[in-house]
Design a protein around this motif. Structure first.
Motif, PDB file in Angstrom:
ATOM      1  N   UNK A  75       0.843  -1.198   0.000  1.00 19.40           N
ATOM      2  CA  UNK A  75       0.000   0.000   0.000  1.00 19.40           C
ATOM      3  C   UNK A  75       0.878   1.247   0.000  1.00 19.40           C
ATOM      4  N   UNK A  76       1.944   1.222   0.769  1.00 18.82           N
ATOM      5  CA  UNK A  76       2.881   2.336   0.837  1.00 18.82           C
ATOM      6  C   UNK A  76       4.268   1.794   1.106  1.00 18.82           C
ATOM      7  N   UNK A  77       5.253   2.627   1.029  1.00 17.67           N
ATOM      8  CA  UNK A  77       6.621   2.172   1.264  1.00 17.67           C
ATOM      9  C   UNK A  77       7.296   1.741  -0.029  1.00 17.67           C
ATOM     10  N   UNK A  78       8.358   0.974   0.132  1.00 15.86           N
ATOM     11  CA  UNK A  78       9.153   0.567  -1.025  1.00 15.86           C
ATOM     12  C   UNK A  78       8.919  -0.885  -1.402  1.00 15.86           C
ATOM     13  N   UNK A  79       9.001  -1.119  -2.682  1.00 15.58           N
ATOM     14  CA  UNK A  79       9.058  -2.485  -3.216  1.00 15.58           C
ATOM     15  C   UNK A  79      10.412  -2.582  -3.888  1.00 15.58           C
ATOM     16  N   UNK A  99       7.855   3.818  -3.724  1.00 16.62           N
ATOM     17  CA  UNK A  99       8.789   3.597  -4.822  1.00 16.62           C
ATOM     18  C   UNK A  99       8.923   2.119  -5.126  1.00 16.62           C
ATOM     19  N   UNK A 100       9.213   1.856  -6.388  1.00 15.03           N
ATOM     20  CA  UNK A 100       9.433   0.485  -6.842  1.00 15.03           C
ATOM     21  C   UNK A 100      10.795   0.439  -7.521  1.00 15.03           C
ATOM     22  N   UNK A 101      11.622  -0.536  -7.135  1.00 13.68           N
ATOM     23  CA  UNK A 101      12.898  -0.748  -7.804  1.00 13.68           C
ATOM     24  C   UNK A 101      13.070  -2.242  -8.051  1.00 13.68           C
ATOM     25  N   UNK A 102      13.040  -2.611  -9.318  1.00 15.39           N
ATOM     26  CA  UNK A 102      13.272  -3.997  -9.719  1.00 15.39           C
ATOM     27  C   UNK A 102      14.601  -4.053 -10.455  1.00 15.39           C
ATOM     28  N   UNK A 103      15.552  -4.770  -9.894  1.00 20.98           N
ATOM     29  CA  UNK A 103      16.848  -4.943 -10.535  1.00 20.98           C
ATOM     30  C   UNK A 103      16.894  -6.361 -11.094  1.00 20.98           C
ATOM     31  N   UNK A 104      16.783  -6.470 -12.410  1.00 21.94           N
ATOM     32  CA  UNK A 104      16.777  -7.764 -13.085  1.00 21.94           C
ATOM     33  C   UNK A 104      18.144  -8.127 -13.658  1.00 21.94           C
ATOM     34  N   UNK A 105      19.156  -7.306 -13.378  1.00 25.18           N
ATOM     35  CA  UNK A 105      20.461  -7.510 -14.006  1.00 25.18           C
ATOM     36  C   UNK A 105      21.127  -8.823 -13.605  1.00 25.18           C
ATOM     37  N   UNK A 106      20.895  -9.311 -12.389  1.00 27.39           N
ATOM     38  CA  UNK A 106      21.476 -10.594 -11.955  1.00 27.39           C
ATOM     39  C   UNK A 106      20.395 -11.629 -11.652  1.00 27.39           C
ATOM     40  N   UNK A 107      19.177 -11.321 -12.049  1.00 32.84           N
ATOM     41  CA  UNK A 107      18.052 -12.218 -11.780  1.00 32.84           C
ATOM     42  C   UNK A 107      18.150 -13.479 -12.635  1.00 32.84           C
ATOM     43  N   UNK A 122       1.090   6.492  -7.080  1.00 35.06           N
ATOM     44  CA  UNK A 122       2.059   7.584  -7.090  1.00 35.06           C
ATOM     45  C   UNK A 122       3.424   7.018  -6.734  1.00 35.06           C
ATOM     46  N   UNK A 123       4.449   7.754  -7.035  1.00 38.31           N
ATOM     47  CA  UNK A 123       5.812   7.319  -6.728  1.00 38.31           C
ATOM     48  C   UNK A 123       6.548   6.903  -7.984  1.00 38.31           C
ATOM     49  N   UNK A 124       7.856   6.818  -7.837  1.00 39.86           N
ATOM     50  CA  UNK A 124       8.712   6.475  -8.975  1.00 39.86           C
ATOM     51  C   UNK A 124       8.902   4.975  -9.065  1.00 39.86           C
ATOM     52  N   UNK A 125       9.233   4.551 -10.268  1.00 39.34           N
ATOM     53  CA  UNK A 125       9.580   3.152 -10.494  1.00 39.34           C
ATOM     54  C   UNK A 125      10.839   3.117 -11.342  1.00 39.34           C
ATOM     55  N   UNK A 126      11.734   2.208 -10.983  1.00 42.47           N
ATOM     56  CA  UNK A 126      12.978   2.039 -11.727  1.00 42.47           C
ATOM     57  C   UNK A 126      13.158   0.542 -11.980  1.00 42.47           C
ATOM     58  N   UNK A 127      13.422   0.196 -13.227  1.00 40.70           N
ATOM     59  CA  UNK A 127      13.662  -1.197 -13.584  1.00 40.70           C
ATOM     60  C   UNK A 127      14.988  -1.270 -14.318  1.00 40.70           C
ATOM     61  N   UNK A 128      15.901  -2.068 -13.782  1.00 41.36           N
ATOM     62  CA  UNK A 128      17.183  -2.306 -14.426  1.00 41.36           C
ATOM     63  C   UNK A 128      17.101  -3.678 -15.071  1.00 41.36           C
ATOM     64  N   UNK A 129      17.324  -3.724 -16.384  1.00 40.28           N
ATOM     65  CA  UNK A 129      17.198  -4.973 -17.132  1.00 40.28           C
ATOM     66  C   UNK A 129      18.575  -5.474 -17.548  1.00 40.28           C
TER      67      UNK A 129
END
Length: 180
Positions: A75-79, A99-107, A122-129
């Motif tokens: 609901x709130x906070x970071x993922x 905020x959402x940050x998914x780092x898929x670089x070593x996944x 609301x909030x930012x999302x960053x995805x590293x592929x």
């Protein structure tokens, strides 16, 4: 008696053809079909123009493993996901605030195609592929700011293919390729 008009045959697209080729190749690699059968089926798939023409070469192959669907919600906070985590075939990310940050670089990718569905308020999302990934953001709808992503030149061996869809209210999605 009058007959109803028939629906025109459904033409196949690049994704349909790629999926069919992969299924035939996987069946050969797993020993389900012979080398001659592989050649014949690949020829049929590569020359097919409609979905109906794909039925015959795929008929006796094992069913495609569609994989799992996982949902990450807050609901709130970071993922945040990073490191060597397993990426499911379909990943749903839901966040009202934060905020959402998914780092898929070593996944670890168990499927060549991955769908990430974002439902963000609301909030930012960053995805590293990964460096060689192919990213598709055509089905992502943003309400306030555009997505920051520079498409890389496609390489012939580009894998995995990551499709990002869903909706973002207020915030921005930033996608970048890993440097290593």
């Amino acid at each position: 008696m009058t007959s109803l008009p028939e629906d025109p045959p459904s033409l196949i697209n690049e994704d349909d053809r790629d999926t069919a080729v992969r299924r035939v190749q996987e069946a050969y690699a797993e020993g389900h079909i012979s080398h001659d059968d592989l050649d014949e089926r690949l020829h049929q798939v590569l020359t097919a123009k409609t979905r109906g023409e794909l039925v015959s070469p795929l008929a006796s192959l094992p069913e495609e493993d569609l994989g799992t669907t996982s949902t990450i919600a807050a609901a709130g906070g970071r993922i945040r996901r990073r490191g060597a985590w397993r990426v499911p075939r379909i990943l749903k990310v839901e966040s009202a605030f934060g905020r959402v940050h998914l780092d898929l670089s070593r996944a670890v990718f168990e499927h060549p195609d991955v769908d990430i569905e974002l439902q963000l308020g609301t909030g930012r999302a960053k995805i590293t592929v990964p460096r060689d990934a192919i990213v598709d953001v055509e089905d992502l709808h943003t309400g306030w700011k555009d997505t920051l992503y520079k498409t890389r030149r496609r390489s012939g061996l580009g894998r995995p293919r990551i499709r990002i869809s869903g909706t973002m209210g207020f915030g921005r999605l930033k996608i970048r390729h890993a440097r290593r």
